[in-house]
Enzyme design. Sequence first.
Site, PDB file in Angstrom:
ATOM      1  N   GLY A 160      -9.352  -4.688   3.493  1.00 46.95           N
ATOM      2  CA  GLY A 160      -8.215  -4.718   4.412  1.00 46.95           C
ATOM      3  C   GLY A 160      -8.231  -3.570   5.409  1.00 46.95           C
ATOM      4  O   GLY A 160      -9.261  -2.947   5.656  1.00 46.95           O
ATOM      5  N   ASP A 161      -7.076  -3.298   5.952  1.00 45.50           N
ATOM      6  CA  ASP A 161      -6.933  -2.244   6.967  1.00 45.50           C
ATOM      7  C   ASP A 161      -6.882  -0.841   6.356  1.00 45.50           C
ATOM      8  O   ASP A 161      -7.207   0.137   7.021  1.00 45.50           O
ATOM      9  CB  ASP A 161      -5.630  -2.459   7.750  1.00 45.50           C
ATOM     10  N   GLY A 174      -3.019  -6.648   6.276  1.00 46.28           N
ATOM     11  CA  GLY A 174      -3.967  -5.772   6.946  1.00 46.28           C
ATOM     12  C   GLY A 174      -4.700  -6.394   8.114  1.00 46.28           C
ATOM     13  O   GLY A 174      -5.068  -5.708   9.072  1.00 46.28           O
ATOM     14  N   GLY A 228       1.215  -3.744   4.823  1.00 44.54           N
ATOM     15  CA  GLY A 228       1.442  -5.149   5.132  1.00 44.54           C
ATOM     16  C   GLY A 228       0.134  -5.891   5.301  1.00 44.54           C
ATOM     17  O   GLY A 228      -0.912  -5.419   4.846  1.00 44.54           O
ATOM     18  N   THR A 288       0.829  -1.201   0.000  1.00 39.30           N
ATOM     19  CA  THR A 288       0.000   0.000   0.000  1.00 39.30           C
ATOM     20  C   THR A 288       0.864   1.251   0.000  1.00 39.30           C
ATOM     21  O   THR A 288       1.954   1.230   0.552  1.00 39.30           O
ATOM     22  CB  THR A 288      -0.812  -0.024   1.320  1.00 39.30           C
TER      23      THR A 288
HETATM   24  N1  ASP Z   1      -2.429  -3.389   4.055  1.00 37.07           N
HETATM   25  C1  ASP Z   1      -2.844  -3.778   2.750  1.00 37.07           C
HETATM   26  C2  ASP Z   1      -4.001  -4.727   2.871  1.00 37.07           C
HETATM   27  O1  ASP Z   1      -3.995  -5.582   3.739  1.00 37.07           O
HETATM   28  C3  ASP Z   1      -1.758  -4.405   1.914  1.00 37.07           C
HETATM   29  C4  ASP Z   1      -0.374  -3.815   2.048  1.00 37.07           C
HETATM   30  O2  ASP Z   1      -0.182  -2.735   2.549  1.00 37.07           O
HETATM   31  O3  ASP Z   1       0.585  -4.448   1.662  1.00 37.07           O
HETATM   32  O4  ASP Z   1      -4.893  -4.647   2.072  1.00 37.07           O
END
Ligand code: ASP
Length: 331
Positions: A220-221, A244, A242, A190
């Site tokens: 996701g987050d 989420g 990461g 992200t």
């Molecule tokens: N945080 C994001 C999600 O889980 C993915 C990422 O940041 O790599 O959708």
Amino acid sequence: MISRRSFIAKSSFAVAGVGLAKSGISMSSLPQKKEFPIVISTWNHGLPANEAAWEVLKKGGSALDAVETGVRVPEGDPNIITVGYGGIPDAAGHVTLDACIMDEKGRAGSVTYLEHIKHPISVARLVMEKTPHVMLSGKGALEFALDQGFKKENLLTKERKAAWKKWKKEQREFSAKINIENETELNHDTIGMLAIDKEGNLSGACTTSGMGYKLPGRVGDSPIIGAGLFVDGDVGGAVATGMGELVMKTLGTFLVVEFMRNGMAPAKACEEAVKRIASKIPDYQNFQIGYIALNKAGEYGSFCINPGFNFAIKTEDKTEMEDAEAWLKKL
Ligand code: ASP
């Protein structure tokens, strides 16, 4: 390496300080001259995004305009396969986008599971500014975007379609790999951005296509205020990247900001939020989480679970990437 930002009392304060020293008033009790603006953002795609944000900030533009402008760069770039147009689709081949934005006044807007719109961050901003709500999702978010004049577009590029077809043919399971920088394997990353403008106001933005080949319907987050992004104008802000699900279970960026409110430096606050994940989630080692944080004074820091997370910094005299310290390396 952990960043700490030191402030220099520039000449006017220094001159004033001579007289004040004689009068017995301590320099540290005086307001410091802040070296704003500043912008930080996640991963290598943060570098060009920061440049776009900087164009806004250096002209005296607001942090809110800067973060929106900045993250639109990877959103519009088909070569960035984890954000916006050209993002990796879900398991059914649909590109579904999550984004949110928050400013120093505590105003927030978010879209989740948004399809067909290249710049979800700008839709999130309009949710914040034009509706009484914080979050719009799916079909409703799309209808709102179209009403606001956004164009319906195909976000699945030829390349992503071919890669998805190959993935399907191999009947591969979804797997949340960490930091695999090989283009065909990379499945998440992200962009989260935090900026302080000349006035000292802080805003943040976060936008993503989410985990590649995720289950249809998964959010996701990144669009969740307090998980992917949190800003408190009196304290500072934080963004996450990461896996989420780990961030959502611990309300990660809210936690980072609360740690800063209690006096922690940004890097330490990020570390404590990663440690919270480590203490609550048994298999956390298999995943990556990276936090970056910026406090109201312009100090910034980061921390992650696994080595490999980096972030981009831009100030008047600095354009650089920095590697975050990793919990699994520290253990
Ligand atoms: N945080 C994001 C999600 O889980 C993915 C990422 O940041 O790599 O959708």
